[in-house]
Design an enzyme around this catalytic site. Structure first.
Site, mmCIF file in Angstrom:
data_model
loop_
_atom_site.group_PDB
_atom_site.id
_atom_site.type_symbol
_atom_site.label_atom_id
_atom_site.label_comp_id
_atom_site.label_asym_id
_atom_site.label_seq_id
_atom_site.Cartn_x
_atom_site.Cartn_y
_atom_site.Cartn_z
ATOM 1 N N ALA A 66 0.806 -1.371 -0.029
ATOM 2 C CA ALA A 66 0.062 0.007 -0.123
ATOM 3 C C ALA A 66 0.972 1.144 0.107
ATOM 4 C CB ALA A 66 -0.823 0.006 1.469
ATOM 5 N N TYR A 67 1.991 1.224 0.927
ATOM 6 C CA TYR A 67 2.936 2.428 0.623
ATOM 7 C C TYR A 67 3.370 2.665 -0.612
ATOM 8 C CZ TYR A 67 6.852 5.234 2.062
ATOM 9 O OH TYR A 67 7.726 6.444 2.049
ATOM 10 N N THR A 68 3.867 1.530 -1.158
ATOM 11 C CA THR A 68 4.799 1.906 -2.525
ATOM 12 C C THR A 68 3.857 2.273 -3.530
ATOM 13 O OG1 THR A 68 4.542 -0.604 -2.971
ATOM 14 C CG2 THR A 68 6.671 0.263 -2.018
#
Length: 254
Positions: free
Chosen positions: A160-162
């Site tokens: 989700a962060y990337t």
């Protein structure tokens, strides 16, 4: 190196008295950004939900601290308006706030995915939306969004962060096109592995540090001032014709 090294590095006359808004300014890179802009004579405000850290940074730098959970768009808009009412129209926005918490793909639920987008991506757009009319009226402005080398290196363990950080590039380039006719620039700064207190505490094992340095062309650890100096240049008039670009500060790791 820290802000105490300021005599070795550039001063930007165009930043004096300029109103600068930093998101996530209570710790890490954000706290260094607040300090560096204050040292340039800018009128600095920052938003964060960390009251303890925010008050410390405000006391140390003289910057205006506003408690704000950037996931709450109504609160974000109100705090941006409050900053402008107290300091004047914002003409530099630093979209720094983010959290790189690790998470396995198997455990991600829709609610967590949405929360990560709100934490790492959505506020960057809504902060830009809030300050754009002020910048338009001023005839100039600089919006600096923060990306990440994590997706560029195909790093796993936090999908989700990337995803959110990769999307920042599309957002910034679209904003650069839409806002350029009003004299507003938008660029992306991509930090490498910056050794903040959080990074040192959670992930900087001797093995991980050695692996990172092996990958870098420049065999030194990177610290928040290394990022701040790139941001200062992008905020100043020295970069007045630079927009829709990406600047990687990672010691040459990608």
């Amino acid at each position: 190196m820290s802000t105490t090294d300021a005599g070795r590095f550039a001063r930007y006359p165009s930043l004096k008295d300029r109103v600068v808004l930093v998101t996530g300014g209570a710790s890490g890179i954000g706290a260094e950004l607040v300090a560096q802009f204050a040292a340039q004579g800018s009128r600095v405000a920052f938003l964060d939900f960390d009251d303890f850290g925010g008050q410390q940074v405000a006391a140390r730098t003289g910057a205006l601290f506003r408690h704000c959970d950037l996931r709450d768009v109504a609160a974000l808009r109100a705090d941006v308006a409050n900053v402008a009412a107290q300091l004047g129209p914002v003409t530099v926005l630093i979209n720094n706030a983010a959290r790189d918490d690790r998470h396995g793909r198997e455990t991600v639920e829709p609610e967590y995915w949405d929360e990560r987008m709100h934490t790492n991506l959505r506020h960057q757009f809504f902060c830009a939306q809030a300050v754009a009319p002020m910048m338009r009226d001023a005839g100039q402005g600089s919006i600096i969004c923060f990306g990440s080398v994590s997706w560029m290196k195909a790093q796993g363990g936090m999908p989700a962060y990337t995803t959110a950080k990769a999307a920042v590039h599309g957002l910034a380039r679209g904003l650069a096109r839409d806002l350029g006719p009003s004299g507003i620039r938008c660029n992306v700064v991509v930090p490498g592995w910056i050794f903040t207190e959080r990074q040192e505490t959670l992930w900087a094992t001797p093995e991980a540090v050695a692996s990172a340095l092996e990958r870098q062309c420049l065999k030194e650890k990177l610290y928040p001032p290394d990022i701040a100096r790139m941001v200062l240049w992008l905020a100043a008039d020295d970069s007045r014709m630079v927009t829709a670009q990406t600047f990687v500060v990672d010691g040459g790791s990608i």
